[in-house]
Design a protein around this motif. Structure first.
Motif, PDB file in Angstrom:
ATOM      1  N   UNK A 129       0.867  -1.172   0.000  1.00  0.00           N
ATOM      2  CA  UNK A 129       0.000   0.000   0.000  1.00  0.00           C
ATOM      3  C   UNK A 129       0.905   1.224   0.000  1.00  0.00           C
ATOM      4  N   UNK A 130       0.877   2.026  -1.061  1.00  0.00           N
ATOM      5  CA  UNK A 130       0.039   1.945  -2.253  1.00  0.00           C
ATOM      6  C   UNK A 130       0.370   0.719  -3.119  1.00  0.00           C
ATOM      7  N   UNK A 131      -0.478   0.511  -4.146  1.00  0.00           N
ATOM      8  CA  UNK A 131      -0.341  -0.671  -4.983  1.00  0.00           C
ATOM      9  C   UNK A 131       0.618  -0.430  -6.141  1.00  0.00           C
ATOM     10  N   UNK A 132       1.384  -1.453  -6.452  1.00  0.00           N
ATOM     11  CA  UNK A 132       2.201  -1.458  -7.660  1.00  0.00           C
ATOM     12  C   UNK A 132       1.297  -1.581  -8.892  1.00  0.00           C
ATOM     13  N   UNK A 133       1.731  -1.135 -10.092  1.00  0.00           N
ATOM     14  CA  UNK A 133       3.016  -0.468 -10.296  1.00  0.00           C
ATOM     15  C   UNK A 133       2.938   1.047 -10.318  1.00  0.00           C
ATOM     16  N   UNK A 134       1.724   1.626 -10.287  1.00  0.00           N
ATOM     17  CA  UNK A 134       1.614   3.068 -10.501  1.00  0.00           C
ATOM     18  C   UNK A 134       1.026   3.834  -9.331  1.00  0.00           C
ATOM     19  N   UNK A 135       0.602   3.136  -8.272  1.00  0.00           N
ATOM     20  CA  UNK A 135      -0.068   3.804  -7.171  1.00  0.00           C
ATOM     21  C   UNK A 135       0.844   4.712  -6.371  1.00  0.00           C
ATOM     22  N   UNK A 136       0.281   5.805  -5.864  1.00  0.00           N
ATOM     23  CA  UNK A 136       1.011   6.745  -5.029  1.00  0.00           C
ATOM     24  C   UNK A 136       0.159   7.187  -3.853  1.00  0.00           C
ATOM     25  N   UNK A 137       0.484   8.349  -3.314  1.00  0.00           N
ATOM     26  CA  UNK A 137      -0.187   8.823  -2.105  1.00  0.00           C
ATOM     27  C   UNK A 137      -1.670   9.065  -2.336  1.00  0.00           C
ATOM     28  N   UNK A 138      -2.098   9.191  -3.611  1.00  0.00           N
ATOM     29  CA  UNK A 138      -3.524   9.377  -3.900  1.00  0.00           C
ATOM     30  C   UNK A 138      -4.354   8.158  -3.511  1.00  0.00           C
ATOM     31  N   UNK A 139      -3.695   7.055  -3.188  1.00  0.00           N
ATOM     32  CA  UNK A 139      -4.418   5.856  -2.794  1.00  0.00           C
ATOM     33  C   UNK A 139      -4.745   5.826  -1.299  1.00  0.00           C
ATOM     34  N   UNK A 140      -4.403   6.910  -0.607  1.00  0.00           N
ATOM     35  CA  UNK A 140      -4.750   7.058   0.806  1.00  0.00           C
ATOM     36  C   UNK A 140      -5.423   8.412   1.017  1.00  0.00           C
ATOM     37  N   UNK A 141      -6.300   8.499   2.019  1.00  0.00           N
ATOM     38  CA  UNK A 141      -7.021   9.752   2.275  1.00  0.00           C
ATOM     39  C   UNK A 141      -7.306   9.891   3.761  1.00  0.00           C
ATOM     40  N   UNK A 142      -7.299  11.138   4.219  1.00  0.00           N
ATOM     41  CA  UNK A 142      -7.680  11.488   5.588  1.00  0.00           C
ATOM     42  C   UNK A 142      -9.152  11.898   5.634  1.00  0.00           C
ATOM     43  N   UNK A 186      -7.598   3.703   2.902  1.00  0.00           N
ATOM     44  CA  UNK A 186      -6.472   3.301   2.061  1.00  0.00           C
ATOM     45  C   UNK A 186      -6.872   2.213   1.075  1.00  0.00           C
ATOM     46  N   UNK A 187      -6.117   2.148  -0.010  1.00  0.00           N
ATOM     47  CA  UNK A 187      -6.322   1.161  -1.070  1.00  0.00           C
ATOM     48  C   UNK A 187      -5.368   0.004  -0.850  1.00  0.00           C
ATOM     49  N   UNK A 188      -5.859  -1.218  -0.989  1.00  0.00           N
ATOM     50  CA  UNK A 188      -4.960  -2.365  -0.841  1.00  0.00           C
ATOM     51  C   UNK A 188      -5.546  -3.589  -1.537  1.00  0.00           C
ATOM     52  N   UNK A 189      -4.676  -4.322  -2.203  1.00  0.00           N
ATOM     53  CA  UNK A 189      -5.040  -5.627  -2.752  1.00  0.00           C
ATOM     54  C   UNK A 189      -4.423  -6.653  -1.810  1.00  0.00           C
ATOM     55  N   UNK A 190      -5.222  -7.195  -0.925  1.00  0.00           N
ATOM     56  CA  UNK A 190      -4.684  -8.044   0.138  1.00  0.00           C
ATOM     57  C   UNK A 190      -4.530  -9.479  -0.356  1.00  0.00           C
ATOM     58  N   UNK A 191      -3.561  -9.611  -1.264  1.00  0.00           N
ATOM     59  CA  UNK A 191      -3.233 -10.899  -1.863  1.00  0.00           C
ATOM     60  C   UNK A 191      -1.731 -10.928  -2.116  1.00  0.00           C
ATOM     61  N   UNK A 192      -1.167 -12.105  -2.193  1.00  0.00           N
ATOM     62  CA  UNK A 192       0.232 -12.257  -2.585  1.00  0.00           C
ATOM     63  C   UNK A 192       0.342 -13.454  -3.531  1.00  0.00           C
ATOM     64  N   UNK A 193       1.497 -13.575  -4.153  1.00  0.00           N
ATOM     65  CA  UNK A 193       1.794 -14.740  -4.967  1.00  0.00           C
ATOM     66  C   UNK A 193       0.851 -14.918  -6.138  1.00  0.00           C
ATOM     67  N   UNK A 194       0.416 -16.153  -6.360  1.00  0.00           N
ATOM     68  CA  UNK A 194      -0.430 -16.476  -7.505  1.00  0.00           C
ATOM     69  C   UNK A 194      -1.771 -15.739  -7.429  1.00  0.00           C
ATOM     70  N   UNK A 195      -2.336 -15.582  -6.224  1.00  0.00           N
ATOM     71  CA  UNK A 195      -3.588 -14.847  -6.084  1.00  0.00           C
ATOM     72  C   UNK A 195      -3.426 -13.407  -6.558  1.00  0.00           C
ATOM     73  N   UNK A 196      -2.316 -12.799  -6.200  1.00  0.00           N
ATOM     74  CA  UNK A 196      -2.047 -11.422  -6.616  1.00  0.00           C
ATOM     75  C   UNK A 196      -1.871 -11.352  -8.125  1.00  0.00           C
TER      76      UNK A 196
END
Length: 721
Positions: free
Chosen positions: A221-234, A243-253
């Protein structure tokens, strides 16, 4: 913000000894280049300043912004921070450090925060009193202060060894990587670290180290490959972080685009998912088949596609974000989801538009709810959606708006815009009830000194009949030295994506005006698969890479050769990158002698190899339907693999230039090498331009110059005889 002013002022008094010193030896800055010709050159293109982040002061009276300058001689770039009044007057550069200084934001009416050397610094609005706020050892990669100024989110990378295992301590010089799952590299790097957001206090002593709000979670978080601070907000009350998140790793990701919006309560440190029910579990999924028709996309109560870029409403009652409906489809319809924090209900607004960017209307505006940018008919214009969900168009230019935010004066929008004939500049927009009532004022002219010396080719819009009797928009760019009655060599431009619009974009590599400056007509069709012509038009590309979209390309160039008197039908070239590069490789075996030269950059050549070479497997699953080895693969998958360009090399008969970057992990460089080797073995004139240190793009100045010279050298050789 009064509390912030007191805290920061006290902190600066204490940590003032860390003040950055201005350097006198900064050699990379705004160019005063004097051109020898009115025709664009690669050197003139690289001399232009590139505007980045833009921010309005709290009272809307000033605008601070980032500009990047590049030195071909030094082969590097330098980022600086500039400021001007909101009407565009008194433009001046604030920073003079030898290090790049980026990401300027206003802390209050007198103070600007920015990133230098991986630390947060502050300065007065006149550039004086530069002070260092963080001391992380250069680890800050992004930041966002809370509205009350007492806290700040710090984006920092942490080690990640879930996929690539850490080497034994007694082998410190070992370079091998032991890989245990997919997504071991992404875009242009091996994944041995990931970004996490850290929450830090702003105190009289400065900014603390912070706590990891995803502590113990192996997700980025932020997400690859192009995500930046715009993926979080107060939230406006500074008590919650979205916040933005893809809660996966490996093959699922690797096989999924399912990211979510999470709310983190600062007081309780609890997190909840706004996109799915608390008890939601992903159904069993075939990892080698498109997810379009799988159960994961069948639940109406779950957002399973890309959800990202959250933004709280000014009153804190709602949160909006960009939302795609389906898992596995990175180019799905990009809607705006508006979530009520009180009721938990979701409303999708502007749901027939592909949203590029959006912002909330001012709190006191009782009519407008959101402003947004969307592409339609090859242009990215600005729109408004009211509180009843009714959409109104605000601008109607042959241009691309690229960002927008409130100007903080209660009535205007601060935005950036570019076009085929103009690099990015900053504008003030006063929204009206309709296009005619909207006022647009340009307030920056970053490259005026260079642009005033150049002659550009005229841009025309043309509608062409396709083979299935539909109308297709084609941009036509005339040579910069155009003379009535003459015929010119002509290039068919093949767009990438495959779902990226041929809009009014300005590129520092695939630049239509530099093609025009070299004496070429450019034919740029919005072929099947591109957004801005309805969802049906866009989705016709998936599973049919070599069908209607290829017919559309040929319809565009055939129309030009037949009906445009300035097109020399005997001197036609075909160029493109990514999916456009694939298009070039395919057309090389199916063009029936139309073209005299081809150029493919980072194109897919062998689709069976591509399926397992690429790191984001969801892309191949969506576009091909199935893995190539499946005996029960769909008819669309069968057609895709049987029409892979490498199977038609026996029909190649035209000179071809292949370009590729060795750090391109999206379309791996063996694709370009394979195409070049095949051409040479076939006896076709060919060249290979390979970049060991570039990815899917060419980012280094001297490589960029080499790219342009090689590009036009090849075309001139075969099309200007």
């Amino acid at each position: 913000m009064n509390k912030l002013i007191t805290l920061v002022a006290t902190a600066l008094l204490i940590i003032g000894a860390g003040t950055a010193k201005a350097q006198d030896n900064v050699n990379i800055g705004k160019s005063n280049i004097k051109l020898n010709s009115r025709m664009m050159t690669p050197e003139a293109l690289w001399a232009m300043g590139r505007i980045g982040g833009v921010a309005a002061s709290p009272n809307g009276s000033q605008v601070v912004y980032q500009v990047g300058y590049y030195s071909v001689k030094q082969n590097k770039g330098h980022q600086v921070i500039c400021i001007m009044n909101a009407d565009g007057s008194q433009q001046r550069q604030l920073t003079t450090s030898s290090k790049s200084e980026t990401d300027p934001v206003w802390l209050n009416a007198e103070t600007i925060a920015f990133n230098c050397g991986g630390e947060i610094w502050t300065m007065k609005a006149d550039g004086s009193d530069r002070q260092q706020l963080t001391k992380t050892g250069g680890k800050v990669e992004g930041f966002k202060f809370s509205p009350d100024g007492t806290k700040v989110i710090l984006i920092q990378s942490i080690p990640f060894h879930e996929i690539i295992k850490k080497n034994p301590e007694d082998l410190p010089l070992a370079t091998g990587r032991r890989v245990t799952d997919l997504m071991y590299r992404h875009w242009d790097h091996y994944v041995e670290s990931i970004q996490h957001p850290f929450l830090a206090e702003v105190t009289a002593e400065g900014v603390g180290q912070g706590i990891d709000i995803l502590e113990g979670e192996p997700f980025e978080c932020p997400m690859e490959p192009f995500g930046g601070i715009e993926q979080l907000a107060w939230s406006p009350d500074s008590k919650t972080i979205a916040y933005t998140c893809r809660k996966k790793i490996g093959m699922e990701y690797a096989t999924s685009t399912d990211s979510d919006i999470f709310l983190y309560n600062i007081g309780t440190r609890e997190t909840r998912n706004l996109c799915k029910p608390a008890d939601w579990k992903q159904p069993a999924t075939d990892m080698t088949h498109t997810r379009t028709d799988q159960a994961v996309n069948a639940d109406p109560n779950a957002n399973t596609g890309y959800d990202q870029n959250p933004m709280f409403s000014p009153d804190g009652k709602y949160i909006a974000w960009q939302s795609m409906p389906r898992d596995g489809y990175e180019s799905d319809l990009n809607r705006i989801c508006v979530y009520s924090l009180e009721t938990g209900t979701k409303q999708y607004v502007a749901h027939n538009s592909d949203i590029d960017a959006f912002c909330w209307a001012p709190a006191k505006d009782k009519t407008a709810m959101l402003y947004f940018i969307s592409v339609w008919h090859g242009c990215k214009n600005m729109y408004r959606v009211d509180r009843k969900g009714v959409v109104s168009q605000l601008t109607d230019h042959w241009s691309d708006w690229t960002s927008l935010q409130l100007a903080n004066d209660g009535k205007r929008i601060l935005a950036t815009r570019q076009s085929i004939s103009a690099p990015t500049d900053i504008y003030m927009v006063t929204p009206g009830k309709n296009i005619e009532k909207t006022q647009v004022t340009q307030i920056s002219q970053e490259n005026k000194q260079i642009l005033d010396q150049l002659t550009f080719g005229k841009v025309q819009q043309r509608w062409v009949k396709t083979t299935d009797n539909k109308e297709m928009l084609v941009w036509v760019i005339l040579p910069a030295n155009y003379e009535e009655g003459k015929k010119y060599p002509t290039l068919l431009f093949c767009e990438g994506g495959p779902q990226s619009p041929v809009s009014q974009f300005w590129s520092y590599r695939w630049n239509f005006q530099i093609m025009a400056a070299n004496g070429y007509v450019v034919i740029a069709p919005n072929r099947r698969g591109l957004p801005g012509f309805g969802q049906e038009w866009k989705e016709e590309i998936s599973g049919d890479w070599t069908g209607q979209c290829m017919d559309d390309y040929l319809s565009a160039i055939d129309d030009a050769a037949k009906n445009l008197p300035f097109v020399d039908k005997d001197r036609l070239g075909c160029v493109g990158a990514s999916f456009g590069g694939f298009s070039v490789y395919y057309l090389a075996g199916h063009h029936n002698k139309r073209f005299k030269a081809f150029i493919s950059h980072d194109g897919a050549f062998n689709l069976e190899s591509m399926y397992t070479d690429t790191e984001e497997v969801f892309f191949s699953n969506q576009e091909y339907d199935d893995a190539y080895w499946k005996k029960d693969r769909t008819a669309r998958a069968d057609k895709t693999y049987k029409n892979s360009p490498h199977l038609f090399v026996d029909q190649w008969d035209t000179p071809i230039l292949c370009i590729h970057g060795e750090k391109d992990y999206r379309i791996v460089y063996n694709q370009g090498m394979g195409a070049f080797n095949a051409a040479r073995l076939r006896g076709v004139p060919a060249e290979l331009l390979i970049f060991p240190d570039e990815n899917h793009w060419v980012l280094k100045p001297q490589n960029g110059i080499l790219w342009q010279r090689t590009f036009f050298g090849w075309l001139d050789r075969w099309l200007k005889k």
